[in-house]
Design a protein around this motif. Sequence first.
Motif, PDB file in Angstrom:
ATOM      1  N   ALA A 372       0.977  -0.710  -0.066  1.00 49.32           N
ATOM      2  CA  ALA A 372       0.106  -0.173   0.150  1.00 49.32           C
ATOM      3  C   ALA A 372       1.114   1.321   0.305  1.00 49.32           C
ATOM      4  O   ALA A 372       1.969   0.752   0.428  1.00 49.32           O
ATOM      5  CB  ALA A 372      -0.702  -0.133   1.079  1.00 49.32           C
ATOM      6  N   TYR A 373       0.137   2.291  -0.745  1.00 51.33           N
ATOM      7  CA  TYR A 373       1.565   3.314  -0.857  1.00 51.33           C
ATOM      8  C   TYR A 373       0.315   4.890  -0.481  1.00 51.33           C
ATOM      9  O   TYR A 373      -0.862   4.681  -0.984  1.00 51.33           O
ATOM     10  CB  TYR A 373       1.931   3.383  -1.652  1.00 51.33           C
ATOM     11  CG  TYR A 373       1.377   3.635  -3.131  1.00 51.33           C
ATOM     12  CD1 TYR A 373       1.861   2.389  -3.970  1.00 51.33           C
ATOM     13  CD2 TYR A 373       0.121   4.359  -3.530  1.00 51.33           C
ATOM     14  CE1 TYR A 373       1.043   2.304  -4.757  1.00 51.33           C
ATOM     15  CE2 TYR A 373      -0.132   3.440  -4.404  1.00 51.33           C
ATOM     16  CZ  TYR A 373      -0.074   2.942  -5.702  1.00 51.33           C
ATOM     17  OH  TYR A 373      -0.786   2.501  -6.651  1.00 51.33           O
ATOM     18  N   LEU A 374       0.883   5.511   0.031  1.00 60.57           N
ATOM     19  CA  LEU A 374       0.081   6.983   0.097  1.00 60.57           C
ATOM     20  C   LEU A 374       1.189   8.420  -0.305  1.00 60.57           C
ATOM     21  O   LEU A 374       2.215   8.182  -0.133  1.00 60.57           O
ATOM     22  CB  LEU A 374       0.368   7.366   1.813  1.00 60.57           C
ATOM     23  CG  LEU A 374      -1.352   8.029   2.342  1.00 60.57           C
ATOM     24  CD1 LEU A 374      -2.149   7.498   2.376  1.00 60.57           C
ATOM     25  CD2 LEU A 374      -0.678   8.306   3.190  1.00 60.57           C
ATOM     26  N   VAL A 546       6.489   8.818  15.287  1.00 62.57           N
ATOM     27  CA  VAL A 546       4.756   8.257  14.856  1.00 62.57           C
ATOM     28  C   VAL A 546       5.596   7.239  14.142  1.00 62.57           C
ATOM     29  O   VAL A 546       4.581   5.914  14.409  1.00 62.57           O
ATOM     30  CB  VAL A 546       4.626   9.395  13.657  1.00 62.57           C
ATOM     31  CG1 VAL A 546       3.407   9.434  13.018  1.00 62.57           C
ATOM     32  CG2 VAL A 546       4.247  10.814  14.270  1.00 62.57           C
ATOM     33  N   LEU A 547       5.824   6.903  13.552  1.00 62.13           N
ATOM     34  CA  LEU A 547       6.680   5.899  12.549  1.00 62.13           C
ATOM     35  C   LEU A 547       7.078   4.513  13.927  1.00 62.13           C
ATOM     36  O   LEU A 547       6.407   3.015  13.241  1.00 62.13           O
ATOM     37  CB  LEU A 547       7.822   5.552  11.747  1.00 62.13           C
ATOM     38  CG  LEU A 547       7.557   6.265  10.061  1.00 62.13           C
ATOM     39  CD1 LEU A 547       8.895   5.996   9.608  1.00 62.13           C
ATOM     40  CD2 LEU A 547       6.033   5.699  10.010  1.00 62.13           C
ATOM     41  N   SER A 548       7.391   4.777  14.783  1.00 61.95           N
ATOM     42  CA  SER A 548       7.628   3.559  15.641  1.00 61.95           C
ATOM     43  C   SER A 548       6.657   3.883  16.449  1.00 61.95           C
ATOM     44  O   SER A 548       5.803   2.272  16.654  1.00 61.95           O
ATOM     45  CB  SER A 548       8.647   4.034  16.868  1.00 61.95           C
ATOM     46  OG  SER A 548      10.082   4.409  16.095  1.00 61.95           O
ATOM     47  N   SER A 549       5.380   4.150  16.604  1.00 61.87           N
ATOM     48  CA  SER A 549       4.159   4.119  17.968  1.00 61.87           C
ATOM     49  C   SER A 549       3.316   2.973  16.717  1.00 61.87           C
ATOM     50  O   SER A 549       2.050   2.430  17.407  1.00 61.87           O
ATOM     51  CB  SER A 549       3.763   5.350  17.934  1.00 61.87           C
ATOM     52  OG  SER A 549       2.118   5.123  18.509  1.00 61.87           O
ATOM     53  N   ALA A 562      -1.676   2.606   7.006  1.00 63.10           N
ATOM     54  CA  ALA A 562      -1.197   4.180   5.591  1.00 63.10           C
ATOM     55  C   ALA A 562      -1.952   5.589   6.433  1.00 63.10           C
ATOM     56  O   ALA A 562      -0.913   6.308   6.941  1.00 63.10           O
ATOM     57  CB  ALA A 562      -0.925   3.555   5.006  1.00 63.10           C
ATOM     58  N   ASP A 563      -2.620   5.193   6.394  1.00 61.05           N
ATOM     59  CA  ASP A 563      -3.375   6.562   6.665  1.00 61.05           C
ATOM     60  C   ASP A 563      -4.018   6.984   8.769  1.00 61.05           C
ATOM     61  O   ASP A 563      -3.602   7.977   8.566  1.00 61.05           O
ATOM     62  CB  ASP A 563      -4.923   5.877   6.876  1.00 61.05           C
ATOM     63  CG  ASP A 563      -5.435   5.583   5.268  1.00 61.05           C
ATOM     64  OD1 ASP A 563      -4.883   6.633   4.501  1.00 61.05           O
ATOM     65  OD2 ASP A 563      -6.846   5.749   5.377  1.00 61.05           O
ATOM     66  N   ALA A 564      -3.145   6.280   9.016  1.00 57.23           N
ATOM     67  CA  ALA A 564      -2.735   6.467  10.625  1.00 57.23           C
ATOM     68  C   ALA A 564      -1.254   7.259  10.440  1.00 57.23           C
ATOM     69  O   ALA A 564      -1.906   8.002  11.429  1.00 57.23           O
ATOM     70  CB  ALA A 564      -3.146   4.813  11.441  1.00 57.23           C
ATOM     71  N   ILE A 565      -0.395   6.459  10.064  1.00 55.91           N
ATOM     72  CA  ILE A 565       0.723   7.465  10.115  1.00 55.91           C
ATOM     73  C   ILE A 565       0.507   8.949  10.102  1.00 55.91           C
ATOM     74  O   ILE A 565       0.904   9.487  10.455  1.00 55.91           O
ATOM     75  CB  ILE A 565       1.348   6.681   9.238  1.00 55.91           C
ATOM     76  CG1 ILE A 565       1.831   5.194   9.948  1.00 55.91           C
ATOM     77  CG2 ILE A 565       2.683   7.578   8.714  1.00 55.91           C
ATOM     78  CD1 ILE A 565       3.575   4.150   8.655  1.00 55.91           C
ATOM     79  N   VAL A 566      -0.547   9.124   8.321  1.00 53.46           N
ATOM     80  CA  VAL A 566      -0.171  10.481   8.253  1.00 53.46           C
ATOM     81  C   VAL A 566      -1.299  11.424   9.128  1.00 53.46           C
ATOM     82  O   VAL A 566      -0.889  12.128   9.403  1.00 53.46           O
ATOM     83  CB  VAL A 566      -1.059  10.429   6.756  1.00 53.46           C
ATOM     84  CG1 VAL A 566      -0.787  11.913   6.633  1.00 53.46           C
ATOM     85  CG2 VAL A 566      -0.175  10.121   5.412  1.00 53.46           C
TER      86      VAL A 566
END
Length: 715
Positions: A372-374, A546-549, A562-566
């Motif tokens: 998946a990509y964003l 953010v990425l780690s969490s 991916a959405d959660a990271i953004v």
Amino acid sequence: MDAQSSGDAGLTLDAGGAFTVGGLGAVLIEGLLSQSLVDLVVLDTDLRIVQAELRVPGPVKLSAEAIVGYRFTEVMEFTDPAREVTVSRAVLTSGTPALDRLVGVYVAGELRIHSVSIFRLEDPGGRVIGLARTRVDVTEREKARDRLALLSTVRERVGRTLDIATTCQELVDTVTLRTTELTGAPEVVGSQTVRFADIAGVELVEGVVRGDDPPIAPVDPHVALRHVASVGSTAYMEAHPLCEVRALPGETSYGLVLSDREARLLTLTPDALWSTETRASTEALIADQAHSLILAPLSVHGAVLGLLYFCRRGGAEPFDDEDVVLASEMAAHVALCIDNARRYTRERVVATTMQRRALPREPVAQTAVATAYLNLPGRRAGYWFDTIALPGARIALVVGDVAGKGVQAATAMGQLRTVVQTLAALDLDPEELMERLDDTVTYLDQERAALPHSDPVQREALRACCVYAVFDPIAGTCTICRADHPGPVIAHPDGRIESPDIPEGPPLGSTDKSQFATCTFEASENTVFALQTGSLLSDDEIAWGVLSSELRHPERPLRDLADAIVHALPEHHRPNAALLLARASSFPEDSVRTWDLPSRFEAASTARDLARGQLAEWGFGPETSFSAEVIVGELVTNAVRYGAPPVRLRIIRDRGLTYEVYDSSSAAPHLRHAGPTDEGGRGLFIVSQMTDQWGARFTDQGKIIWAEQGLEASV
């Protein structure tokens, strides 16, 4: 009482209480009073007028003799008389003069600005006997200063970005600032603080907002204008909302301004409803007590971008001709800024369109890898991401970024993405692919350097960064090579987060020709890889946090992840960047078969039997089986004849059927076109005709010749 002398100053207070001057003081006072626009008023300690010389017309209706005995605030209409009394008494008490104070005075209902200075008067014995007040009308001077300050501020504040809407909003915000906010000088004592306009707005030709070329004047009488910015009137905004598009007929003042590109000063009255299109908005202005309107065209090189409108309302002084000149000068500056922003907008639209067309639409479906990509769009158009299917059920994950902005960056990005796809199709090792990609960037950079000096691109060196990862689900490994690019963040199924230590190569196209190196590590099932452009990690602490969490819960669907990271990124830290997520899974064991073959010519016959039996087990028909036997026989024959033992055959059932033959020789095969009388040399030619594609990849111990047969073609 007896007259008293003030020495050299020649100041005398006679028995009648009047002041007279003599000697040097007489010369100074006479010189002061010779100025036709300077008033002098002498007050006693009770602030009553004892003597006056009135030269400034208007503020005092009585004669100089008639005002003697009055308090000075009784003969002039100050905007803040109490303040004038307070300052005067302070000068009496302290003896410190109050110099060049700007004071508001109403003259026939019109606000005038006077420069007032106050001095304490003492007799020769040091006794305080009164005050001397001088006054000069500086209204026009202050207006001119304010106009220059406003024009300077507009040039400083408007056009700081290359965004059309922001530029327009900067203008309307600036022209509705108070005068003291523009000049930084003390405001006129007691006056209502002046603004250039109480209501201001911008309307632009619809195409200009999109970056199109503006029409040449005179414009079509029904050209559509978009309301881009406005401030100062809620009623007007309700009647003519932002982003509303309307046509302004040529016979109206709006239309005439767009045709002849001349600013106009108008008085708003109930009968000034020029057309059906402007009726509601004009009524709203009048209801909001607006009475004076300036319309100024936005024009550059004979082309019309739109228009500005400025209104004053309530008790504000109506605009005059000097204000029209100022409005035209501001419009000229704003038009240039908008035109620059328009050109940038057009280039950005082209660049982002090129990037959008170049980037993949949907992730490539893979048996053992979910992706998946964003894409976080912005002003930069030089980054790309890709998922590339490789032979042997493998997949390549790519993220790259070209330095710079605009069309040139987007063009270079498209070139490099194509090169990566082409090199990947050759099944090169990651480090070799990166070396050849670096050669390509160097070549393209040399092409730039050879451009004429007049071309701005000639002065921009081409630099890029890239990370290239190959996941092999059958071996359960991932091999990564990177060039001046952050490596992936890896989330293991047990919740562990790591950033592997991958050797960092130099930027692509740089003079540093250090070798690229790879790192290979195990990638167990359900491991998630997060590859991102460097701009996402511009603040390492925030992005890593953010990425780690979020990656600590890798079991979520990749799109949700991916959405959660953004969403977890702070709003001010959402750069235009790309994020590519991939989840590894194991390859089905029953879809791959491997056999060791003898290094003798009968190995080809053995391989054909094995292939026929395996395809029958998988349920393929005779046609597919026949093709497989021919392909496998030719590949094994080449390996036995030209290669070295051991020889190994592997058949993979994935998107199609992949046949791989391994031998320990590093000699590469070549496709030959045999002549009519040649007895051999047709093996690989036959393979190429019966398969979708074929190729070779090299390992540390030898090479693998592979061929892919599409299932649809084989039915």
